[in-house]
Motif scaffolding. Sequence first.
Motif, PDB file in Angstrom:
ATOM      1  N   LEU A  97      -3.132 -10.126 -33.657  1.00  0.00           N
ATOM      2  CA  LEU A  97      -3.479  -9.683 -32.305  1.00  0.00           C
ATOM      3  C   LEU A  97      -4.014 -10.867 -31.502  1.00  0.00           C
ATOM      4  O   LEU A  97      -4.815 -11.641 -31.999  1.00  0.00           O
ATOM      5  CB  LEU A  97      -4.523  -8.576 -32.366  1.00  0.00           C
ATOM      6  N   PRO A 124      -7.749  -1.154 -27.873  1.00  0.00           N
ATOM      7  CA  PRO A 124      -8.111  -2.342 -28.658  1.00  0.00           C
ATOM      8  C   PRO A 124      -9.614  -2.441 -28.857  1.00  0.00           C
ATOM      9  O   PRO A 124     -10.397  -1.932 -28.059  1.00  0.00           O
ATOM     10  CB  PRO A 124      -7.603  -3.494 -27.776  1.00  0.00           C
ATOM     11  N   SER A 165      -5.827  -7.631 -28.082  1.00  0.00           N
ATOM     12  CA  SER A 165      -5.264  -6.412 -27.498  1.00  0.00           C
ATOM     13  C   SER A 165      -3.743  -6.383 -27.488  1.00  0.00           C
ATOM     14  O   SER A 165      -3.162  -5.359 -27.174  1.00  0.00           O
ATOM     15  CB  SER A 165      -5.779  -6.248 -26.061  1.00  0.00           C
TER      16      SER A 165
END
Length: 790
Positions: free
Chosen positions: A519, A541, A547
């Motif tokens: 991520l 997230p 995110s």
Amino acid sequence: MISLEWVKDYIDISDQDLNELAVKITEAGINVEKVITNHIDHLVIGKVVTCVDHPDSDHLHLCQVDVGNDELQQIVCGAPNVREGLKVIVALPGAVLPGDFVIKASKIRGVESNGMICALYELGLEEKTDESYARGIEELSDDAPIGKDPLVYLGLESTLYELDIHKHRNNDCYYHIGFAYEIAAILNRKVTLPDCSYQEESDSVDKHFSLDVETSKCPYYLAKMVTDVKIGESPEFIQRRLIAAGMRPINNVVDISNYVMLEFGQPLHFFDKDTLGNHILVRDAKEGEEVVTLDGKNRILRSSDIVITDGEKPVCVAGVMGGENTEVTDTTKNILIEAAIFDAVSIRYTAAHLDLRSEASIRYGKGLNYEYTLMAINRACHLLEKYAGAKVLSGMVSHDVVDKSEKVVEFIPEQVDKMLGIRITEDDMRYELERLDFPYTLENGKFRVVIPKRRLDIDPNVNDIAEEIGRLYGYQKLVSTLPKVGIRRGEYVGDVKYRKAVSKRLRGLGFNEVKTYTLVSPDMSQKFDYEGKEKAILPNPMSTDKSIVRTTLIPSLLNVYQYNKARKVEDIMIYEVSKTYDKNYKEESKICFLMKGNYIVNPWKGSIPCDFYLMKGFVEDILTYFGFQNRYNFEVGAIPDMHPGKSCRILLDRKPIGILGRVHPNVCKDDVYVCEISLQSLMQKVKPLKYKEASKYPTIMKDAAFVVSREVSSSEIEATIKKAGGRLLNSIHVFDVYEGEHVKEGMKSIAYNLLFMADDRTLTDEEVMQVFNRIIDKVVSTHDAQLRDK
């Protein structure tokens, strides 16, 4: 918790030692974590023969207590209700009360005391409250036998099993009848189901109530109605059993609903019929719809929840908790009884998001047996009639779309033997199926077994039947044997094989492996977007910087570079092999490596710095290592966030598989080089290596330098040289590139070393020069080149 005194209602276990039975149950696959009993040694019924005030206290009493066998014990007691002639519970010296409180002979304000007269809360049999404290010691009836066990006399002595139930085991071990079937299978005994009979009035429920179901999440819904209910205390045995199961008795009506749930595993809900009205509509909740539940809290619902409504407003969160607006109170006279089956997954989600994990939701969330749903509602009518004076209206309102098809398994004994790894005779299998109370037939050596509806955890396949037969037959009878398998060379397969290979190669070249997060932040996700893939964005997230699911590893390695640079690390060579994902979560493994500084540090003879050509050499080494020699090439083109004059795309069989070059100064001012290659593109079969005998004849080397436009790449010239050189040309190497004095503006000089060789003879100067001149002519004509220094 399972109460063994309760289980005795359905199966005879009076001849069983309950501790030994717990071992048998555990050996059969249901782990009895703990055997809990409230039996206390040295606890007897006594009679207060005399009671006088303590000589040195204004609230203590000095009692002479008969504890049996004409034996009197002197006990000091501070309870306000102790008096002469009262029969009481006495803990003699040696008794250990809850909290490891040991009773000993002692002196209280100078007077000897040989025991303790007890209240129920001191024995752990009720909660200590202001009310129970003020009530004082427990007063027994006049018929209580002196010297006997008071818990047996009161019916409060109980044995509980605390079960550790495997998550795949169904709800059948969460209720007493289901557990009775488990014991019956172990002991080979039959289960007797409780009385569910009742008298029906001539008045029909159809005249007072109608039902509509508008959701597919409710396949089964039953409702009956009772009238003239008298709210009061529950019978003592119901209260005791609920307390043993960890529930607080409330009144006879509420207690009966909980009692039936613990008996059959089927949650029930009782509505006050007069506040409910004449109609029930079962539907999906509306987004943001509100209801006040029985605990007095306002609950905000989601559209995925199920609600019971009176046609307009919610009166119950289905499968979780009832609504306050139709609660059964002390003034309730008429009750509508609900017994239903709701979608298990939906109930689990509802309980989770409302943070309302109730006894009902636990059972709904595991799935229910429709046969017990019907039995449970009839059992509730029986108990309400018997203990609450209810009149049961005739008929039942129902909604039924449950799949009632039988679950049937057909198998031959050899299939079970193969799965268990032991030989079980046909007669033993029949015996185990009879113990399980699974109906079966046996014809021509093939079993046909019908799985009872109560065992929702068993699917119609031979694997589950083999497990049931095996656990009752006894896992301890399984014989340990060494496996007989063919031996073959172990190796990695799939992308793991290629990841291991490329990691080993890169480590051999001097790179260090790093691991970074999948991520990334929105800013990082926009960098080096040379493939133009849509990104997967997380809806919830944990933080903004994690995110987005990355589509390239380069920004992550740049972060590692910046981290090391801040710690004064000057020479950095790192790599990562990891998966990337697009918006549809289609995964692609990629190889990414980064260089900055010196590849080899040697202050005496000179260091080798990291540059574009060194990086390109590493790429060629990896591609050649995987068997793609002569199948790859490099193509100049604009690449996002890469230096326009020091970057290129990597092509394999004319298809792009990655990029390499220097990071654009706008992104990183340092001289940092990166490369990224799709590992999937390398996961393909290649032709096996061919080994060729080295020539024993001498070679001839020729050098040639061509002046060409700066736009012409060396690879284009090499291709022309190779084509013109034919079989006599063995290899081509660039040994010099020059721009400057004596070379026109916009031009460059590239010098090549050409090696000529034949496998079957010694070459002559004449034939080599013939080929050499052909190469020069072809390069000059094809690329508008000039032979330098000619």
